[in-house]
Structure formats: C-alpha cells, structure tokens
Scaffold this motif. Structure first.
Motif, short mmCIF file in Angstrom:
data_model
loop_
_atom_site.label_atom_id
_atom_site.label_comp_id
_atom_site.label_asym_id
_atom_site.label_seq_id
_atom_site.Cartn_x
_atom_site.Cartn_y
_atom_site.Cartn_z
N LYS A 109 1.39 -96.77 106.50
CA LYS A 109 0.12 -97.29 107.00
C LYS A 109 0.25 -97.90 108.39
CE LYS A 109 -3.79 -100.30 105.96
NZ LYS A 109 -3.88 -100.75 107.36
N GLU A 110 1.29 -98.69 108.62
CA GLU A 110 1.45 -99.35 109.93
C GLU A 110 1.62 -98.32 111.04
OE1 GLU A 110 4.17 -102.80 112.13
OE2 GLU A 110 4.65 -102.11 110.11
N THR A 111 2.40 -97.29 110.75
CA THR A 111 2.58 -96.21 111.73
C THR A 111 1.27 -95.50 112.00
OG1 THR A 111 4.85 -95.89 110.97
CG2 THR A 111 3.87 -94.11 112.26
N PRO B 124 7.70 -93.65 107.62
CA PRO B 124 8.64 -94.34 106.71
C PRO B 124 8.08 -94.41 105.29
CG PRO B 124 7.35 -95.94 107.94
CD PRO B 124 6.90 -94.57 108.42
N ASN B 125 8.72 -95.23 104.46
CA ASN B 125 8.25 -95.40 103.08
C ASN B 125 6.80 -95.87 103.02
OD1 ASN B 125 10.42 -94.68 101.37
ND2 ASN B 125 11.54 -96.47 102.07
N GLY C 110 -0.87 -89.71 106.51
CA GLY C 110 0.55 -89.42 106.59
C GLY C 110 1.26 -89.77 105.30
N LYS C 111 2.23 -88.94 104.93
CA LYS C 111 3.00 -89.20 103.72
C LYS C 111 4.43 -89.60 104.09
CE LYS C 111 0.29 -85.82 101.12
NZ LYS C 111 -0.66 -85.61 102.23
N PRO C 112 5.09 -90.39 103.25
CA PRO C 112 6.45 -90.83 103.55
C PRO C 112 7.38 -89.65 103.86
CG PRO C 112 5.60 -92.04 101.67
CD PRO C 112 4.60 -90.97 101.98
#
Length: 405
Positions: free
Chosen positions: A278-280, A274-275, A319-321
């Motif tokens: 970090k949490e993912t 997502p935007n 990871g990137k958005p």
C-alpha cells in the motif's frame, strides 16, 4: 558531440513549442547554456524534434537559412530528427494521440518525407542522419486482427515508399538517410522481437521487389539497400518496460544484419512491491499524470507477464506482493531510485556497455522528456537537468574508456 562511442546528443522534445518560431526560441535560450558545459571546445549535435506544424514552417527557404546560420554561428549541427509525435507534445493531453496520424495515412508519409527534406539540407557533409518514427500504429486502434492486419499492410507499403525516396536522395546527393522505427509497448511493433519479425516477413519482401523493379539490382543488393535506409530505433526505456533481454536484442539484430539508427538513452520507472504494497502504491499515484501514455508491464513472482494500456488501469487493479512493475515513464537517467520507487538504470547501463563493446550505432540520443510532469520534488531547472543527464552518460562511457586505455 563526438565521443569514442558515437555522436552523443539529446532530443529537443524536452522543450515546448509546437510551432517552429516558438521551438526555436527555446533552442536559442537553452542549447548554448548546455553546450558551454558539455561541449565547450567542439560543435554539438542536436536531436531535433519537429511537429508537423513546425516542419511546415522550417521547410521554407528563408527559415531554414536562418536556422543554418544560427547553427554555424553557435557551433551546433543536426543529424537526428524526432518524427514520432506528429502534433502537440506538451501542455495538452497526448496519450494514444501520439500515434495519430499513423503509418496507414498519407499525412504521416508526407510529414516524414518533409522531415527528410529538412534533414538533408541541415546534415553535415560525411555524416548519416535519421528520422525516428512510431511502430506503424497503436494496436488498440483496431478491435480485431483482420483490421489490424490491413492497417499493418498499408503502413508497410508506405514505409517502402519512404525507402524508395531515401535511395533516390542517396543517388542524387550521396547522403545516407535512414528511417528509425521505434518499438513501443502496445504499438503494432511492440518490442524488438515483433519489429524484427515484421521487418523480415513483411517489409523486406515488399521492399526487395520494389527496389529490384525500379533499379534492376540483384536481390542481395536490394536487401542491403533496405537495411541501410530502414533501421531500428532502440529506446531503452521501451525495451526495459517490456522486460526484453539486452543480450538477446543484440544477438537478434546481429543474426539478421539489422542496423540500429540510434539508441535513445532513457530509463523507465520500476516498482518492486514488498509484503505490504500500500505505501508503495501511494507513492506511485504521484506519477499518475494526465498528459502522456504510461503503459505498464507486470511480472509476477512466478514470472507471468501481464500488461495494462495505462497507469490508471494498473493502479486500479492494485499491486500484489513481490510483483515487479515496469512503467513507460521516461524518468531522469542519472537517478536509480525515487524513494520507494526505482528506475531501469541498470538495464540502460547494460545497453551502454554493449554499445562500447559492439558499436551498435553511431547515434546516442538522450531522451528524457517528462521533466514537466514529474512529481514536484523531482523537478529541477531544465538546463541543469540536461547537463546532469549528459554528465551521467559520459561517466558510464568513460568507465569503458579507462579500462581499455
């Protein structure tokens, strides 16, 4: 078990035990419990995983007779063997060692021929049987194209030797046995398209020449013999990781009359960032375990593809958005999400629907082997896990059955 859409089984690589005596204990402890639920009124097929050490034990006449007796008594039969992992597959670091020894070595050839000898003795009359195997080798074993090409050529020659052996078995016994070569990301045959290119440009010319020289048959006959005994193993987790289009896979195989020895029913881990990723990413770190190789293929918002040889390298890159990651991690097929993470279950359903439409193969093998390395909250008892996998697959197959009846 026999279904309207093919023989459905699961691969016993889920069970530990690199020696046959240890593995046999796990089969005896688990298989009857599974069959009691999923196939109580009919014999059940087994996708048998045998390491090299286990094959050296089981090939002994007294051992194979003992196993045959147990199969007949308990209502099981063997029609598939998993010959991909040569050595240890549990409780040790496997990673790229799963490719050792590769198809450029005599060890891989001798092991595979031994597996076919075992399968020939176990296979029920009137059935064909297959042994799955790696996509020749791991591409990063070589640092340059010249060495990689030489390795591929040597591997191809050995595959032709297997073909000759399988034709000889068919002439002698009437059995149709096939080598099911399994594309995997970062293998020399990393996807179905590369597999087909290799088959048409390298294997087929070499095989036709050898078969014609040995048996004096026409070129068309030699090609047909090759396509009968050398087949694709379609692992749906692997094709999904590579973002392969299932419709294109089937079209490519049909256009070139290439047979599928088995479909390995499996799901990969899928991550959509997502935007705020970090949490993912924090959740994804829980899947970074040290045993198996978890290749990662990333598709960006502009549809560009980037790959990483293993999950730690991808995590380090970050990871990137709006990126989508596909990760070679065989997650349970009956789940389509894991909190913030997902699976490629949709791609698997699509393949199963294509199987119902086109009968791509007669062998359907559930292949989820990572139960022991899943995050603890996703682990459930192994027999219950296997049964849930069967029931989910049957539910997908039954959808087609009801709509056609």
């Amino acid at each position: 078990m026999n279904t309207r859409y093919g023989q459905l089984t699961y691969c016993s690589n889920i069970h530990p035990g690199e020696y046959w005596s240890d593995h046999f204990i796990h089969l005896k402890n688990n298989l009857p419990l599974v069959r009691k639920i999923v196939s109580p009124d009919a014999p059940m097929g087994i996708g048998l995983r045998l390491s090299n050490e286990a094959s050296l034990e089981l090939i002994k006449p007294e051992m194979i007779i003992e196993f045959q007796t147990w199969l007949e008594t308990e209502g099981f039969y063997v029609f598939l063997i998993n010959g991909f992992p040569y050595g240890s597959f549990h409780e040790r670091i496997v990673k790229e060692n799963v490719y050792h020894p590769d198809w450029a070595t005599n060890e891989r050839l001798e092991y595979t021929l031994r597996l076919f000898s075992i399968l020939s003795q176990l296979l029920p009359k009137g059935m064909d049987g297959g042994v799955s195997t790696p996509p020749l080798s791991y591409q990063f074993f070589d640092t340059n194209d010249v060495d990689r090409k030489r390795r591929t050529e040597n591997a191809t020659k050995q595959i032709v030797d297997v073909l000759i052996h399988l034709v000889e078995i068919q002439i002698k016994t009437g059995q149709t046995l096939h080598l099911d070569i399994e594309p995997e990301p970062d293998g020399i045959l990393g996807n179905v398209n590369l597999w087909v290119q290799w088959f048409l440009k390298l294997l087929l010319p070499a095989a036709i020449s050898k078969v014609q020289s040995k048996w004096g048959v026409t070129k068309e006959k030699a090609e047909g013999m090759t396509k009968t005994h050398i087949r694709l193993c379609l692992d749906v987790c692997h094709s999904a990781v590579s973002f392969e289009d299932n419709q294109n896979i089937i079209r490519l195989l049909k256009e070139n009359s290439i047979q599928v020895g088995r479909i390995q029913i499996s799901s990969a881990l899928k991550v959509n960032f997502p935007n705020e990723p970090k949490e993912t990413m924090d959740v994804l770190v829980g899947f970074d375990e040290p045993t198996y190789l978890h290749q990662v293929v990333v598709k960006s918002l502009d549809q560009k593809i980037q790959s990483y040889p293993d999950l730690p390298e991808a995590i380090q890159a970050g990871g990137k958005p709006f990126e989508e990651w596909r990760i070679h991690f065989h997650v349970p097929v009956f789940l389509n999400s894991y909190g913030l993470l997902a699976s490629t279950q949709r791609e698997l359903i699509e393949i199963l629907n294509l199987q119902k439409e086109f009968q791509i193969t007669n062998a359907l093998e559930i292949e989820t082997y990572t139960w022991g390395v899943l995050p603890k909250e996703l682990q459930i008892p192994v027999v219950e896990s296997i049964i849930r996998e069967f029931q989910w697959v049957e539910s997908i197959l039954e959808i087609g059955k009801k709509s056609k009846d």
